[in-house]
Design a protein around this motif. Structure first.
Motif, PDB file in Angstrom:
ATOM      1  N   ASP A 159      83.876  42.175  34.196  1.00  0.00           N
ATOM      2  CA  ASP A 159      84.565  42.952  35.224  1.00  0.00           C
ATOM      3  C   ASP A 159      86.059  42.768  35.017  1.00  0.00           C
ATOM      4  O   ASP A 159      86.566  41.641  35.039  1.00  0.00           O
ATOM      5  N   GLY A 160      86.764  43.874  34.800  1.00  0.00           N
ATOM      6  CA  GLY A 160      88.213  43.827  34.709  1.00  0.00           C
ATOM      7  C   GLY A 160      88.840  44.256  36.020  1.00  0.00           C
ATOM      8  O   GLY A 160      88.139  44.600  36.982  1.00  0.00           O
ATOM      9  N   PRO A 161      90.153  44.256  36.111  1.00  0.00           N
ATOM     10  CA  PRO A 161      90.817  44.739  37.323  1.00  0.00           C
ATOM     11  C   PRO A 161      90.428  46.180  37.614  1.00  0.00           C
ATOM     12  O   PRO A 161      90.328  47.000  36.708  1.00  0.00           O
ATOM     13  N   GLY A 162      90.165  46.467  38.888  1.00  0.00           N
ATOM     14  CA  GLY A 162      89.718  47.791  39.279  1.00  0.00           C
ATOM     15  C   GLY A 162      88.226  48.004  39.136  1.00  0.00           C
ATOM     16  O   GLY A 162      87.716  49.098  39.413  1.00  0.00           O
ATOM     17  N   GLN A 163      87.492  46.968  38.726  1.00  0.00           N
ATOM     18  CA  GLN A 163      86.056  47.088  38.467  1.00  0.00           C
ATOM     19  C   GLN A 163      85.281  45.984  39.181  1.00  0.00           C
ATOM     20  O   GLN A 163      85.765  44.857  39.301  1.00  0.00           O
ATOM     21  N   GLY A 164      84.070  46.297  39.609  1.00  0.00           N
ATOM     22  CA  GLY A 164      83.127  45.298  40.093  1.00  0.00           C
ATOM     23  C   GLY A 164      83.717  44.291  41.045  1.00  0.00           C
ATOM     24  O   GLY A 164      84.357  44.626  42.051  1.00  0.00           O
ATOM     25  N   GLN A 165      83.489  43.029  40.740  1.00  0.00           N
ATOM     26  CA  GLN A 165      83.937  41.945  41.613  1.00  0.00           C
ATOM     27  C   GLN A 165      85.445  41.977  41.838  1.00  0.00           C
ATOM     28  O   GLN A 165      85.924  41.752  42.960  1.00  0.00           O
ATOM     29  N   LEU A 166      86.209  42.252  40.786  1.00  0.00           N
ATOM     30  CA  LEU A 166      87.655  42.214  40.953  1.00  0.00           C
ATOM     31  C   LEU A 166      88.136  43.270  41.934  1.00  0.00           C
ATOM     32  O   LEU A 166      89.106  43.051  42.662  1.00  0.00           O
ATOM     33  N   LEU A 167      87.464  44.407  41.989  1.00  0.00           N
ATOM     34  CA  LEU A 167      87.856  45.436  42.947  1.00  0.00           C
ATOM     35  C   LEU A 167      87.275  45.167  44.328  1.00  0.00           C
ATOM     36  O   LEU A 167      88.012  45.028  45.304  1.00  0.00           O
ATOM     37  N   PHE A 168      85.955  45.094  44.422  1.00  0.00           N
ATOM     38  CA  PHE A 168      85.290  45.093  45.715  1.00  0.00           C
ATOM     39  C   PHE A 168      85.422  43.782  46.477  1.00  0.00           C
ATOM     40  O   PHE A 168      85.342  43.773  47.700  1.00  0.00           O
ATOM     41  N   VAL A 169      85.622  42.683  45.768  1.00  0.00           N
ATOM     42  CA  VAL A 169      85.712  41.374  46.423  1.00  0.00           C
ATOM     43  C   VAL A 169      87.120  40.803  46.333  1.00  0.00           C
ATOM     44  O   VAL A 169      87.735  40.447  47.338  1.00  0.00           O
ATOM     45  N   ASN A 170      87.648  40.749  45.099  1.00  0.00           N
ATOM     46  CA  ASN A 170      88.969  40.134  44.895  1.00  0.00           C
ATOM     47  C   ASN A 170      90.133  41.082  45.176  1.00  0.00           C
ATOM     48  O   ASN A 170      91.269  40.635  45.311  1.00  0.00           O
TER      49      ASN A 170
END
Length: 464
Positions: free
Chosen positions: A239-250
Protein backbone atom coordinates in the motif's frame (compact mmCIF):
# COMPACT_ATOMS: atom_id res chain seq x y z
CA UNK A 1 6.78 -9.60 -28.75
CA UNK A 2 5.43 -12.96 -29.75
CA UNK A 3 2.30 -12.86 -27.60
CA UNK A 4 -0.29 -10.34 -28.76
CA UNK A 5 -4.09 -10.37 -28.35
CA UNK A 6 -4.96 -7.68 -30.94
CA UNK A 7 -6.62 -4.69 -29.10
CA UNK A 8 -8.44 -3.85 -25.76
CA UNK A 9 -10.04 -0.97 -23.94
CA UNK A 10 -11.01 0.19 -20.61
CA UNK A 11 -13.08 1.57 -18.00
CA UNK A 12 -11.94 1.41 -14.44
CA UNK A 13 -14.28 0.41 -11.71
CA UNK A 14 -12.09 2.91 -9.91
CA UNK A 15 -13.02 5.65 -12.36
CA UNK A 16 -16.31 5.00 -14.05
CA UNK A 17 -19.46 6.95 -13.29
CA UNK A 18 -21.50 9.26 -15.50
CA UNK A 19 -23.79 12.25 -15.40
CA UNK A 20 -24.28 15.95 -16.01
CA UNK A 21 -22.87 18.68 -13.81
CA UNK A 22 -25.56 21.13 -12.85
CA UNK A 23 -27.56 23.56 -14.91
CA UNK A 24 -24.61 24.21 -17.23
CA UNK A 25 -25.06 20.70 -18.58
CA UNK A 26 -21.43 19.82 -18.14
CA UNK A 27 -20.73 16.21 -19.11
CA UNK A 28 -19.10 14.36 -16.25
CA UNK A 29 -18.21 11.09 -17.88
CA UNK A 30 -15.32 10.40 -15.51
CA UNK A 31 -13.66 7.91 -17.77
CA UNK A 32 -16.78 6.06 -18.77
CA UNK A 33 -18.06 5.64 -22.29
CA UNK A 34 -21.85 5.23 -22.58
CA UNK A 35 -23.20 1.77 -23.23
CA UNK A 36 -26.17 1.10 -25.50
CA UNK A 37 -28.72 -0.50 -23.21
CA UNK A 38 -31.36 -1.14 -25.85
CA UNK A 39 -30.30 -4.74 -26.38
CA UNK A 40 -28.95 -5.44 -22.93
CA UNK A 41 -30.28 -8.26 -20.82
CA UNK A 42 -29.71 -9.26 -17.25
CA UNK A 43 -27.04 -11.65 -16.03
CA UNK A 44 -29.19 -14.65 -16.78
CA UNK A 45 -29.04 -13.76 -20.49
CA UNK A 46 -26.18 -11.38 -21.27
CA UNK A 47 -25.93 -9.94 -24.72
CA UNK A 48 -23.62 -7.62 -26.58
CA UNK A 49 -24.70 -4.32 -28.01
CA UNK A 50 -23.65 -4.23 -31.62
CA UNK A 51 -23.99 -0.46 -31.78
CA UNK A 52 -22.69 0.37 -28.31
CA UNK A 53 -19.35 1.77 -27.28
CA UNK A 54 -18.26 -1.53 -25.75
CA UNK A 55 -19.26 -4.30 -28.16
CA UNK A 56 -19.01 -7.83 -26.87
CA UNK A 57 -19.25 -6.85 -23.22
CA UNK A 58 -21.47 -8.86 -20.91
CA UNK A 59 -24.17 -6.63 -19.51
CA UNK A 60 -24.77 -7.29 -15.82
CA UNK A 61 -26.06 -3.82 -14.98
CA UNK A 62 -27.46 -1.08 -17.20
CA UNK A 63 -25.25 1.47 -15.45
CA UNK A 64 -21.74 1.15 -16.94
CA UNK A 65 -19.96 2.01 -13.67
CA UNK A 66 -21.59 -0.83 -11.77
CA UNK A 67 -21.32 -3.08 -14.80
CA UNK A 68 -17.58 -2.58 -15.04
CA UNK A 69 -17.08 -3.13 -11.33
CA UNK A 70 -19.03 -6.38 -11.45
CA UNK A 71 -17.03 -7.51 -14.50
CA UNK A 72 -13.85 -7.06 -12.48
CA UNK A 73 -15.29 -9.24 -9.75
CA UNK A 74 -16.36 -11.85 -12.29
CA UNK A 75 -12.96 -11.88 -13.97
CA UNK A 76 -11.26 -12.63 -10.67
CA UNK A 77 -12.77 -16.11 -10.77
CA UNK A 78 -9.94 -17.23 -13.06
CA UNK A 79 -7.53 -16.87 -10.13
CA UNK A 80 -10.02 -18.00 -7.45
CA UNK A 81 -10.53 -14.38 -6.43
CA UNK A 82 -14.28 -14.76 -6.87
CA UNK A 83 -16.89 -17.37 -7.74
CA UNK A 84 -18.97 -16.93 -10.89
CA UNK A 85 -22.15 -18.17 -9.23
CA UNK A 86 -21.66 -15.90 -6.23
CA UNK A 87 -21.14 -12.81 -8.37
CA UNK A 88 -24.06 -13.50 -10.70
CA UNK A 89 -26.36 -14.31 -7.79
CA UNK A 90 -25.40 -11.01 -6.17
CA UNK A 91 -26.02 -9.21 -9.48
CA UNK A 92 -29.47 -10.76 -9.79
CA UNK A 93 -30.31 -9.77 -6.21
CA UNK A 94 -29.21 -6.18 -6.82
CA UNK A 95 -31.16 -5.89 -10.05
CA UNK A 96 -34.24 -7.33 -8.38
CA UNK A 97 -34.00 -4.87 -5.49
CA UNK A 98 -33.25 -1.97 -7.83
CA UNK A 99 -29.70 -0.94 -8.63
CA UNK A 100 -28.30 1.74 -6.35
CA UNK A 101 -25.17 2.34 -4.33
CA UNK A 102 -27.10 1.16 -1.29
CA UNK A 103 -28.24 -2.16 -2.74
CA UNK A 104 -24.81 -2.79 -4.27
CA UNK A 105 -22.97 -2.12 -1.03
CA UNK A 106 -25.41 -4.10 1.11
CA UNK A 107 -25.39 -7.13 -1.19
CA UNK A 108 -21.64 -7.46 -1.62
CA UNK A 109 -20.89 -6.71 2.03
CA UNK A 110 -23.35 -9.40 3.08
CA UNK A 111 -21.64 -11.85 0.73
CA UNK A 112 -18.26 -10.99 2.24
CA UNK A 113 -19.63 -11.43 5.75
CA UNK A 114 -21.04 -14.84 4.88
CA UNK A 115 -17.74 -16.06 3.46
CA UNK A 116 -15.84 -15.01 6.58
CA UNK A 117 -18.10 -17.29 8.62
CA UNK A 118 -17.78 -21.07 8.64
CA UNK A 119 -19.98 -22.71 5.98
CA UNK A 120 -22.74 -25.05 6.99
CA UNK A 121 -21.84 -28.72 7.16
CA UNK A 122 -18.31 -30.06 7.43
CA UNK A 123 -15.53 -28.17 9.12
CA UNK A 124 -13.75 -26.24 6.34
CA UNK A 125 -10.12 -27.13 5.78
CA UNK A 126 -7.27 -24.67 5.37
CA UNK A 127 -7.65 -24.24 1.61
CA UNK A 128 -11.40 -23.74 1.88
CA UNK A 129 -10.97 -21.04 4.52
CA UNK A 130 -8.13 -19.47 2.54
CA UNK A 131 -10.02 -18.94 -0.69
CA UNK A 132 -13.27 -18.03 1.02
CA UNK A 133 -11.31 -15.21 2.64
CA UNK A 134 -9.86 -14.13 -0.72
CA UNK A 135 -13.31 -14.00 -2.28
CA UNK A 136 -14.58 -12.09 0.73
CA UNK A 137 -11.81 -9.54 0.25
CA UNK A 138 -12.97 -9.06 -3.36
CA UNK A 139 -16.60 -8.61 -2.36
CA UNK A 140 -15.77 -6.16 0.42
CA UNK A 141 -13.76 -4.21 -2.16
CA UNK A 142 -16.82 -4.15 -4.41
CA UNK A 143 -18.87 -2.64 -1.60
CA UNK A 144 -16.10 -0.23 -0.59
CA UNK A 145 -15.94 1.36 -4.02
CA UNK A 146 -19.54 2.59 -3.85
CA UNK A 147 -19.99 3.16 -0.13
CA UNK A 148 -19.63 6.96 -0.34
CA UNK A 149 -22.83 7.02 -2.39
CA UNK A 150 -24.73 4.80 0.04
CA UNK A 151 -26.85 5.66 3.07
CA UNK A 152 -23.88 5.09 5.37
CA UNK A 153 -20.78 6.78 3.91
CA UNK A 154 -19.31 6.98 7.40
CA UNK A 155 -18.80 3.20 7.33
CA UNK A 156 -16.02 3.53 4.74
CA UNK A 157 -13.12 2.87 7.10
CA UNK A 158 -14.93 -0.05 8.77
CA UNK A 159 -15.65 -1.57 5.38
CA UNK A 160 -12.01 -1.14 4.37
CA UNK A 161 -10.97 -2.89 7.60
CA UNK A 162 -13.37 -5.75 6.84
CA UNK A 163 -11.69 -6.24 3.47
CA UNK A 164 -8.25 -5.91 4.96
CA UNK A 165 -9.11 -8.49 7.61
CA UNK A 166 -10.23 -10.92 4.91
CA UNK A 167 -7.02 -10.28 2.94
CA UNK A 168 -4.86 -10.83 6.01
CA UNK A 169 -6.72 -14.06 6.77
CA UNK A 170 -6.10 -15.27 3.24
CA UNK A 171 -2.41 -14.41 3.56
CA UNK A 172 -2.00 -16.22 6.89
CA UNK A 173 -3.43 -19.36 5.31
CA UNK A 174 -1.10 -19.32 2.29
CA UNK A 175 1.69 -21.89 2.26
CA UNK A 176 4.11 -20.36 2.66
CA UNK A 177 2.49 -17.31 4.14
CA UNK A 178 3.81 -14.05 2.67
CA UNK A 179 6.43 -12.23 4.70
CA UNK A 180 4.82 -9.09 6.10
CA UNK A 181 6.67 -5.96 7.11
CA UNK A 182 6.42 -2.21 7.43
CA UNK A 183 8.91 -0.55 5.12
CA UNK A 184 10.04 2.93 6.22
CA UNK A 185 8.40 5.79 4.33
CA UNK A 186 8.29 9.23 5.91
CA UNK A 187 6.20 9.25 9.07
CA UNK A 188 3.98 6.38 7.91
CA UNK A 189 5.60 3.06 6.90
CA UNK A 190 4.39 1.08 3.93
CA UNK A 191 2.72 -2.26 4.69
CA UNK A 192 4.09 -4.97 2.40
CA UNK A 193 3.26 -8.60 1.67
CA UNK A 194 6.14 -10.56 0.12
CA UNK A 195 4.90 -13.74 -1.58
CA UNK A 196 7.31 -16.60 -2.43
CA UNK A 197 6.69 -19.89 -4.27
CA UNK A 198 8.27 -21.71 -1.31
CA UNK A 199 10.40 -20.98 1.74
CA UNK A 200 13.58 -22.63 0.41
CA UNK A 201 15.43 -19.32 0.29
CA UNK A 202 16.20 -19.73 -3.44
CA UNK A 203 17.18 -16.47 -5.15
CA UNK A 204 14.35 -15.63 -7.51
CA UNK A 205 13.23 -12.89 -9.87
CA UNK A 206 10.78 -10.59 -8.12
CA UNK A 207 7.97 -8.35 -9.30
CA UNK A 208 6.78 -5.29 -7.39
CA UNK A 209 3.05 -4.88 -8.06
CA UNK A 210 1.73 -1.31 -8.00
CA UNK A 211 -1.99 -0.75 -7.62
CA UNK A 212 -4.03 2.14 -8.99
CA UNK A 213 -5.99 4.96 -7.42
CA UNK A 214 -8.65 2.86 -5.73
CA UNK A 215 -7.80 -0.81 -6.13
CA UNK A 216 -7.43 -3.19 -3.21
CA UNK A 217 -4.92 -5.93 -2.47
CA UNK A 218 -7.20 -8.67 -3.77
CA UNK A 219 -6.79 -7.09 -7.22
CA UNK A 220 -3.04 -7.62 -6.99
CA UNK A 221 -3.59 -11.35 -6.47
CA UNK A 222 -5.58 -11.42 -9.71
CA UNK A 223 -3.23 -9.13 -11.63
CA UNK A 224 0.12 -10.58 -10.68
CA UNK A 225 0.69 -12.53 -7.48
CA UNK A 226 -0.88 -15.80 -8.55
CA UNK A 227 0.72 -15.69 -12.00
CA UNK A 228 4.10 -14.84 -10.51
CA UNK A 229 4.04 -17.74 -8.04
CA UNK A 230 3.02 -20.20 -10.76
CA UNK A 231 6.12 -19.17 -12.72
CA UNK A 232 8.56 -19.34 -9.83
CA UNK A 233 8.70 -15.60 -9.17
CA UNK A 234 8.43 -13.70 -5.91
CA UNK A 235 5.80 -10.95 -5.78
CA UNK A 236 5.65 -7.88 -3.55
CA UNK A 237 2.29 -6.25 -2.80
CA UNK A 238 2.21 -2.92 -0.99
CA UNK A 239 0.00 0.00 0.00
CA UNK A 240 1.46 3.33 -1.06
CA UNK A 241 0.23 6.83 -0.22
CA UNK A 242 -3.33 7.30 -1.44
CA UNK A 243 -3.95 3.53 -1.33
CA UNK A 244 -5.38 1.01 1.12
CA UNK A 245 -4.26 1.42 4.70
CA UNK A 246 -2.33 4.61 4.03
CA UNK A 247 -5.44 6.31 2.69
CA UNK A 248 -8.33 4.88 4.68
CA UNK A 249 -6.60 4.57 8.05
CA UNK A 250 -3.41 6.65 8.06
CA UNK A 251 -4.89 9.41 5.89
CA UNK A 252 -1.89 9.85 3.59
CA UNK A 253 -2.73 10.98 0.05
CA UNK A 254 -0.97 10.42 -3.27
CA UNK A 255 2.45 11.85 -3.95
CA UNK A 256 3.69 12.81 -7.43
CA UNK A 257 7.18 11.57 -6.50
CA UNK A 258 6.49 7.83 -6.62
CA UNK A 259 10.21 7.05 -6.71
CA UNK A 260 10.24 7.97 -3.01
CA UNK A 261 7.78 5.11 -2.52
CA UNK A 262 9.45 2.47 -4.70
CA UNK A 263 13.06 3.10 -3.66
CA UNK A 264 12.49 1.96 -0.03
CA UNK A 265 10.77 -1.15 -1.40
CA UNK A 266 13.78 -1.94 -3.59
CA UNK A 267 16.09 -1.32 -0.62
CA UNK A 268 14.07 -3.84 1.39
CA UNK A 269 14.12 -6.41 -1.41
CA UNK A 270 17.83 -6.24 -2.25
CA UNK A 271 18.66 -6.87 1.40
CA UNK A 272 16.96 -10.28 1.14
CA UNK A 273 18.92 -13.38 0.17
CA UNK A 274 15.91 -14.87 -1.67
CA UNK A 275 15.71 -11.98 -4.17
CA UNK A 276 17.76 -11.87 -7.36
CA UNK A 277 18.60 -8.16 -7.26
CA UNK A 278 19.42 -8.13 -10.98
CA UNK A 279 15.89 -9.28 -11.86
CA UNK A 280 13.51 -6.94 -10.05
CA UNK A 281 10.54 -5.86 -12.19
CA UNK A 282 7.95 -3.19 -11.52
CA UNK A 283 4.36 -3.19 -12.78
CA UNK A 284 1.66 -0.56 -12.48
CA UNK A 285 -2.06 -1.31 -12.90
CA UNK A 286 -4.62 1.34 -13.86
CA UNK A 287 -3.30 4.68 -12.54
CA UNK A 288 -0.28 2.64 -11.46
CA UNK A 289 0.58 2.91 -15.17
CA UNK A 290 1.57 6.48 -14.33
CA UNK A 291 3.08 5.83 -10.89
CA UNK A 292 5.37 2.94 -11.85
CA UNK A 293 6.95 4.74 -14.84
CA UNK A 294 7.58 7.78 -12.64
CA UNK A 295 9.43 5.58 -10.14
CA UNK A 296 11.36 3.75 -12.88
CA UNK A 297 12.57 7.05 -14.32
CA UNK A 298 14.62 7.57 -11.16
CA UNK A 299 15.08 4.13 -9.54
CA UNK A 300 17.59 2.42 -11.82
CA UNK A 301 17.72 -0.86 -9.94
CA UNK A 302 14.43 -1.74 -11.60
CA UNK A 303 15.36 -4.17 -14.40
CA UNK A 304 12.05 -4.18 -16.30
CA UNK A 305 8.90 -2.06 -16.27
CA UNK A 306 5.29 -2.80 -17.26
CA UNK A 307 2.67 -0.03 -17.52
CA UNK A 308 -0.90 -1.44 -17.54
CA UNK A 309 -1.92 0.81 -19.29
CA UNK A 310 0.61 3.52 -19.99
CA UNK A 311 -0.59 6.82 -18.55
CA UNK A 312 1.18 10.15 -18.95
CA UNK A 313 -1.30 12.51 -17.29
CA UNK A 314 -3.99 11.21 -14.92
CA UNK A 315 -5.58 14.68 -14.90
CA UNK A 316 -6.62 14.09 -18.51
CA UNK A 317 -8.71 11.16 -17.24
CA UNK A 318 -11.11 13.74 -15.84
CA UNK A 319 -13.57 15.20 -18.34
CA UNK A 320 -12.57 18.57 -19.82
CA UNK A 321 -15.58 20.26 -18.23
CA UNK A 322 -14.25 19.33 -14.80
CA UNK A 323 -10.70 20.33 -15.69
CA UNK A 324 -11.91 23.76 -16.82
CA UNK A 325 -12.93 24.56 -13.24
CA UNK A 326 -9.26 24.70 -12.28
CA UNK A 327 -7.69 28.16 -12.69
CA UNK A 328 -4.30 29.48 -11.52
CA UNK A 329 -6.09 31.09 -8.57
CA UNK A 330 -7.18 28.91 -5.66
CA UNK A 331 -9.74 31.46 -4.56
CA UNK A 332 -11.25 31.83 -8.03
CA UNK A 333 -11.29 28.06 -8.60
CA UNK A 334 -13.04 27.32 -5.34
CA UNK A 335 -15.47 30.19 -5.87
CA UNK A 336 -16.53 28.67 -9.21
CA UNK A 337 -16.76 25.24 -7.63
CA UNK A 338 -18.80 26.25 -4.59
CA UNK A 339 -21.11 28.79 -6.25
CA UNK A 340 -21.63 27.52 -9.78
CA UNK A 341 -20.91 23.78 -9.88
CA UNK A 342 -21.35 22.02 -6.54
CA UNK A 343 -24.87 23.35 -5.78
CA UNK A 344 -26.16 21.97 -9.09
CA UNK A 345 -24.57 18.55 -8.95
CA UNK A 346 -26.98 15.61 -9.04
CA UNK A 347 -26.41 13.16 -6.18
CA UNK A 348 -24.86 10.53 -8.44
CA UNK A 349 -22.31 12.96 -9.83
CA UNK A 350 -21.51 14.26 -6.36
CA UNK A 351 -20.80 10.68 -5.27
CA UNK A 352 -18.58 10.24 -8.32
CA UNK A 353 -16.47 13.25 -7.47
CA UNK A 354 -16.27 12.33 -3.79
CA UNK A 355 -14.79 8.98 -4.80
CA UNK A 356 -12.54 10.41 -7.48
CA UNK A 357 -11.02 13.07 -5.22
CA UNK A 358 -10.69 11.29 -1.87
CA UNK A 359 -7.25 9.74 -2.60
CA UNK A 360 -5.91 13.25 -3.20
CA UNK A 361 -7.41 15.14 -0.25
CA UNK A 362 -7.98 14.08 3.35
CA UNK A 363 -10.51 16.91 3.92
CA UNK A 364 -12.42 15.70 0.85
CA UNK A 365 -12.43 12.14 2.18
CA UNK A 366 -13.58 13.16 5.66
CA UNK A 367 -16.31 15.39 4.23
CA UNK A 368 -17.53 12.53 2.04
CA UNK A 369 -17.75 10.25 5.07
CA UNK A 370 -20.11 12.82 6.58
CA UNK A 371 -22.23 12.84 3.45
CA UNK A 372 -20.87 16.20 2.36
CA UNK A 373 -19.13 17.40 -0.77
CA UNK A 374 -15.69 18.94 -0.44
CA UNK A 375 -15.40 22.72 -0.71
CA UNK A 376 -11.73 22.88 -1.74
CA UNK A 377 -11.60 21.71 -5.35
CA UNK A 378 -8.29 23.43 -6.09
CA UNK A 379 -5.96 21.48 -3.78
CA UNK A 380 -6.82 17.92 -4.86
CA UNK A 381 -7.14 18.99 -8.50
CA UNK A 382 -3.62 20.43 -8.45
CA UNK A 383 -2.35 17.22 -6.86
CA UNK A 384 -3.87 15.12 -9.63
CA UNK A 385 -2.44 17.53 -12.20
CA UNK A 386 1.03 17.17 -10.64
CA UNK A 387 1.08 13.43 -11.37
CA UNK A 388 2.08 14.03 -14.98
CA UNK A 389 5.09 12.00 -16.11
CA UNK A 390 5.32 13.46 -19.61
CA UNK A 391 8.59 15.21 -18.82
CA UNK A 392 10.37 12.23 -17.23
CA UNK A 393 9.45 9.27 -19.46
CA UNK A 394 12.60 9.92 -21.49
CA UNK A 395 14.67 9.12 -18.39
CA UNK A 396 13.46 5.52 -18.30
CA UNK A 397 16.32 3.25 -19.34
CA UNK A 398 15.13 -0.28 -18.58
CA UNK A 399 13.12 -2.45 -21.02
CA UNK A 400 9.46 -1.41 -20.85
CA UNK A 401 6.20 -3.02 -21.89
CA UNK A 402 3.26 -0.69 -22.43
CA UNK A 403 -0.20 -2.24 -22.49
CA UNK A 404 -3.19 -0.64 -24.14
CA UNK A 405 -6.83 -1.75 -24.35
CA UNK A 406 -9.40 -1.51 -27.09
CA UNK A 407 -12.09 1.03 -26.07
CA UNK A 408 -9.85 2.42 -23.30
CA UNK A 409 -12.18 5.01 -21.82
CA UNK A 410 -10.08 6.48 -19.06
CA UNK A 411 -6.70 7.18 -20.69
CA UNK A 412 -7.48 6.89 -24.41
CA UNK A 413 -4.45 7.47 -26.57
CA UNK A 414 -2.06 7.84 -23.66
CA UNK A 415 -0.54 4.34 -23.79
CA UNK A 416 0.62 4.86 -27.37
CA UNK A 417 1.85 8.34 -26.54
CA UNK A 418 3.92 6.94 -23.68
CA UNK A 419 5.32 4.22 -25.91
CA UNK A 420 6.34 6.79 -28.52
CA UNK A 421 8.14 8.91 -25.92
CA UNK A 422 10.16 6.01 -24.52
CA UNK A 423 13.79 5.78 -25.65
CA UNK A 424 14.57 2.55 -23.81
CA UNK A 425 14.03 -0.93 -25.30
CA UNK A 426 10.26 -1.16 -25.53
CA UNK A 427 7.24 -3.21 -26.58
CA UNK A 428 3.60 -2.26 -27.07
CA UNK A 429 0.65 -4.66 -26.85
CA UNK A 430 -2.98 -3.77 -27.31
CA UNK A 431 -5.50 -6.22 -25.89
CA UNK A 432 -8.71 -6.51 -27.84
CA UNK A 433 -12.36 -7.41 -27.98
CA UNK A 434 -11.45 -10.25 -30.34
CA UNK A 435 -10.47 -12.29 -27.28
CA UNK A 436 -12.71 -10.61 -24.71
CA UNK A 437 -9.78 -8.62 -23.32
CA UNK A 438 -11.10 -5.13 -24.06
CA UNK A 439 -11.75 -2.39 -21.52
CA UNK A 440 -9.41 -0.78 -19.00
CA UNK A 441 -7.28 -3.52 -17.41
CA UNK A 442 -9.11 -6.31 -19.30
CA UNK A 443 -11.65 -7.05 -16.55
CA UNK A 444 -13.02 -10.09 -18.35
CA UNK A 445 -9.60 -11.54 -19.20
CA UNK A 446 -7.07 -11.17 -16.37
CA UNK A 447 -5.54 -14.55 -17.27
CA UNK A 448 -4.72 -13.33 -20.78
CA UNK A 449 -3.46 -10.11 -19.25
CA UNK A 450 -1.09 -11.94 -16.91
CA UNK A 451 0.06 -14.33 -19.63
CA UNK A 452 1.18 -11.39 -21.77
CA UNK A 453 2.90 -9.61 -18.88
CA UNK A 454 4.77 -12.61 -17.53
CA UNK A 455 5.71 -14.04 -20.91
CA UNK A 456 7.32 -10.67 -21.62
CA UNK A 457 8.99 -10.48 -18.22
CA UNK A 458 10.49 -13.94 -18.57
CA UNK A 459 11.76 -13.17 -22.07
CA UNK A 460 13.18 -9.87 -20.88
CA UNK A 461 14.73 -11.13 -17.63
CA UNK A 462 15.76 -14.72 -18.37
CA UNK A 463 17.33 -16.85 -15.66
CA UNK A 464 21.04 -16.56 -15.12
Amino acid sequence: MTHVSQDASGLSRRTALTGLVGGAGVALTAGCMPMDSSSAQGPTGPSASAAGATPGVMTLFQDPAYNFSALLALGGAGFRGSEVGEVLTAVNAINKAGLSAQTYVETFKKLGDQLMQAPAGSEPDRQTRRFRALRAAQYYAQALFFVLGSDDPGSEERLYRDGRGAWDTFCRLCDPAPVTANVPYGATPLPVWFFRPDDSGTRRPTVILTNGSDGQNADMWTYGVSAALERGWNALVYDGPGQGQLLFVNRVVFTPRWETVVTPLVDWLVARSDVDDARIALTGLSMGGDLAPRAAAFEKRIAALVAMPGCLEPWLGFPPEVRKILTPSKAETNDIWNKEVAPELPAADAATLKKRFEPFSVPAMLAARQGKLFTDFYTPAKRVESLTVTGVVGRITMPTLVLDYEDEQFYPGQPRQMFDKLTSPKDYVKLTAATGAQLHCSPMAPQQHCDIVFDWLQETLPGR
